[in-house]
Design a protein around this motif. Structure first.
Motif, PDB file in Angstrom:
ATOM      1  N   GLU A 122       0.826  -1.208   0.000  1.00 45.75           N
ATOM      2  CA  GLU A 122       0.000   0.000   0.000  1.00 45.75           C
ATOM      3  C   GLU A 122       0.864   1.264   0.000  1.00 45.75           C
ATOM      4  N   MET A 123       1.953   1.258   0.783  1.00 45.49           N
ATOM      5  CA  MET A 123       2.848   2.405   0.846  1.00 45.49           C
ATOM      6  C   MET A 123       3.530   2.640  -0.507  1.00 45.49           C
ATOM      7  N   VAL A 124       3.944   1.533  -1.183  1.00 47.92           N
ATOM      8  CA  VAL A 124       4.591   1.646  -2.497  1.00 47.92           C
ATOM      9  C   VAL A 124       3.607   2.205  -3.520  1.00 47.92           C
ATOM     10  N   ARG A 125       2.339   1.821  -3.456  1.00 47.87           N
ATOM     11  CA  ARG A 125       1.327   2.339  -4.384  1.00 47.87           C
ATOM     12  C   ARG A 125       1.097   3.839  -4.170  1.00 47.87           C
ATOM     13  N   ARG A 126       1.155   4.254  -2.900  1.00 46.00           N
ATOM     14  CA  ARG A 126       0.931   5.668  -2.601  1.00 46.00           C
ATOM     15  C   ARG A 126       2.147   6.529  -2.944  1.00 46.00           C
ATOM     16  N   ASN A 127       3.365   6.014  -2.727  1.00 46.46           N
ATOM     17  CA  ASN A 127       4.596   6.782  -2.941  1.00 46.46           C
ATOM     18  C   ASN A 127       5.604   5.947  -3.738  1.00 46.46           C
ATOM     19  N   PRO A 128       5.423   5.748  -5.032  1.00 47.73           N
ATOM     20  CA  PRO A 128       6.321   4.895  -5.798  1.00 47.73           C
ATOM     21  C   PRO A 128       7.748   5.453  -5.884  1.00 47.73           C
ATOM     22  N   ALA A 129       7.931   6.765  -6.027  1.00 43.60           N
ATOM     23  CA  ALA A 129       9.275   7.342  -6.149  1.00 43.60           C
ATOM     24  C   ALA A 129      10.054   7.167  -4.848  1.00 43.60           C
ATOM     25  N   GLN A 130       9.398   7.399  -3.735  1.00 42.72           N
ATOM     26  CA  GLN A 130      10.050   7.251  -2.435  1.00 42.72           C
ATOM     27  C   GLN A 130      10.446   5.778  -2.222  1.00 42.72           C
ATOM     28  N   ALA A 131       9.597   4.853  -2.556  1.00 47.90           N
ATOM     29  CA  ALA A 131       9.875   3.419  -2.408  1.00 47.90           C
ATOM     30  C   ALA A 131      11.050   3.012  -3.278  1.00 47.90           C
ATOM     31  N   LEU A 132      11.111   3.576  -4.528  1.00 47.05           N
ATOM     32  CA  LEU A 132      12.220   3.264  -5.426  1.00 47.05           C
ATOM     33  C   LEU A 132      13.531   3.792  -4.863  1.00 47.05           C
ATOM     34  N   GLY A 133      13.506   4.951  -4.277  1.00 46.71           N
ATOM     35  CA  GLY A 133      14.710   5.529  -3.673  1.00 46.71           C
ATOM     36  C   GLY A 133      15.177   4.718  -2.472  1.00 46.71           C
ATOM     37  N   ILE A 134      14.235   4.312  -1.640  1.00 44.31           N
ATOM     38  CA  ILE A 134      14.583   3.490  -0.469  1.00 44.31           C
ATOM     39  C   ILE A 134      15.161   2.149  -0.919  1.00 44.31           C
ATOM     40  N   ALA A 135      14.556   1.540  -1.927  1.00 44.91           N
ATOM     41  CA  ALA A 135      15.043   0.249  -2.426  1.00 44.91           C
ATOM     42  C   ALA A 135      16.442   0.393  -3.005  1.00 44.91           C
ATOM     43  N   ALA A 136      16.701   1.491  -3.745  1.00 47.93           N
ATOM     44  CA  ALA A 136      18.030   1.716  -4.326  1.00 47.93           C
ATOM     45  C   ALA A 136      19.056   1.923  -3.228  1.00 47.93           C
ATOM     46  N   GLY A 137      18.693   2.667  -2.180  1.00 52.49           N
ATOM     47  CA  GLY A 137      19.620   2.898  -1.060  1.00 52.49           C
ATOM     48  C   GLY A 137      19.953   1.597  -0.332  1.00 52.49           C
ATOM     49  N   ILE A 138      18.964   0.820  -0.102  1.00 49.58           N
ATOM     50  CA  ILE A 138      19.185  -0.473   0.580  1.00 49.58           C
ATOM     51  C   ILE A 138      20.046  -1.376  -0.307  1.00 49.58           C
ATOM     52  N   GLY A 139      19.786  -1.395  -1.609  1.00 45.62           N
ATOM     53  CA  GLY A 139      20.589  -2.207  -2.523  1.00 45.62           C
ATOM     54  C   GLY A 139      22.033  -1.757  -2.545  1.00 45.62           C
ATOM     55  N   PHE A 140      22.261  -0.409  -2.527  1.00 43.52           N
ATOM     56  CA  PHE A 140      23.612   0.123  -2.510  1.00 43.52           C
ATOM     57  C   PHE A 140      24.340  -0.314  -1.237  1.00 43.52           C
ATOM     58  N   LEU A 141      23.683  -0.222  -0.060  1.00 43.75           N
ATOM     59  CA  LEU A 141      24.297  -0.626   1.214  1.00 43.75           C
ATOM     60  C   LEU A 141      24.618  -2.129   1.226  1.00 43.75           C
ATOM     61  N   VAL A 142      23.713  -2.916   0.748  1.00 42.25           N
ATOM     62  CA  VAL A 142      23.951  -4.373   0.710  1.00 42.25           C
ATOM     63  C   VAL A 142      25.122  -4.682  -0.200  1.00 42.25           C
ATOM     64  N   GLY A 143      25.187  -3.978  -1.351  1.00 39.39           N
ATOM     65  CA  GLY A 143      26.308  -4.168  -2.272  1.00 39.39           C
ATOM     66  C   GLY A 143      27.624  -3.815  -1.645  1.00 39.39           C
ATOM     67  N   LEU A 144      27.677  -2.722  -0.865  1.00 37.80           N
ATOM     68  CA  LEU A 144      28.906  -2.338  -0.173  1.00 37.80           C
ATOM     69  C   LEU A 144      29.316  -3.409   0.857  1.00 37.80           C
ATOM     70  N   LEU A 145      28.352  -3.881   1.615  1.00 35.25           N
ATOM     71  CA  LEU A 145      28.659  -4.897   2.646  1.00 35.25           C
ATOM     72  C   LEU A 145      29.168  -6.183   2.017  1.00 35.25           C
ATOM     73  N   ILE A 146      28.575  -6.588   0.925  1.00 36.20           N
ATOM     74  CA  ILE A 146      28.985  -7.833   0.278  1.00 36.20           C
ATOM     75  C   ILE A 146      30.361  -7.681  -0.371  1.00 36.20           C
ATOM     76  N   SER A 147      30.625  -6.514  -0.964  1.00 31.15           N
ATOM     77  CA  SER A 147      31.926  -6.335  -1.652  1.00 31.15           C
ATOM     78  C   SER A 147      33.081  -6.249  -0.673  1.00 31.15           C
ATOM     79  N   ARG A 148      32.861  -5.882   0.563  1.00 27.18           N
ATOM     80  CA  ARG A 148      33.936  -5.780   1.571  1.00 27.18           C
ATOM     81  C   ARG A 148      34.326  -7.146   2.124  1.00 27.18           C
ATOM     82  N   ARG A 149      33.545  -8.114   1.963  1.00 29.53           N
ATOM     83  CA  ARG A 149      33.861  -9.450   2.507  1.00 29.53           C
ATOM     84  C   ARG A 149      34.748 -10.144   1.600  1.00 29.53           C
TER      85      ARG A 149
END
Length: 132
Positions: free
Chosen positions: A105-132
């Motif tokens: 429901e939140m993604v339907r109401r605010n798609p741009a905000q959800a996309l930004g949050i998903a991209a930020g989380i993906g970037f952080l996960v990528g950093l954590l995985i690349s450091r190992r």
């Protein structure tokens, strides 16, 4: 005649020696026979060995019974844990479904905000995985 007497004496002495040897052998045989009979009676009437065997059988039966009791307790505990796990899994599934509906429901109401949050989380996960 003196030699005759000594031959007769020798015969008597030999007969006496044979008689004594026979008596000694008979006494020895009787003694051995009595010991064998006593040993046989002890073995046949050995209530200690019989009691030991009976006690061993009783202990084996007790061990089997205790093993069954512990197996039953373990089975009941496993069933209880399984049922508790099933309840927790059901509760977790219900909670996840509720949260999924909220996020959808939140993604339907605010798609741009959800996309930004998903991209930020993906970037952080990528950093954590690349450091190992």
């Amino acid at each position: 005649m003196a030699q005759n007497i000594s031959a007769e004496e020798a015969k008597r002495d030999a007969k006496d020696a044979v008689r004594e040897a026979r008596d000694d052998l008979e006494r020895g045989a009787r003694k051995v026979g009595e010991q064998v009979r006593e040993t046989a009676r002890d073995l046949a009437d050995n209530s200690g060995a019989e009691r030991l065997m009976e006690r061993g059988s009783e202990l084996a039966e007790e061990v089997v019974q205790v093993g069954r009791e512990y197996a039953d307790k373990a089975r009941h505990e496993a069933e209880r844990l399984y049922e508790a796990g099933q309840r927790h899994a059901h509760d977790a599934a219900a909670y996840a479904e509720e949260r999924y509906d909220e996020v959808a429901e939140m993604v339907r109401r605010n798609p741009a905000q959800a996309l930004g949050i998903a991209a930020g989380i993906g970037f952080l996960v990528g950093l954590l995985i690349s450091r190992r």
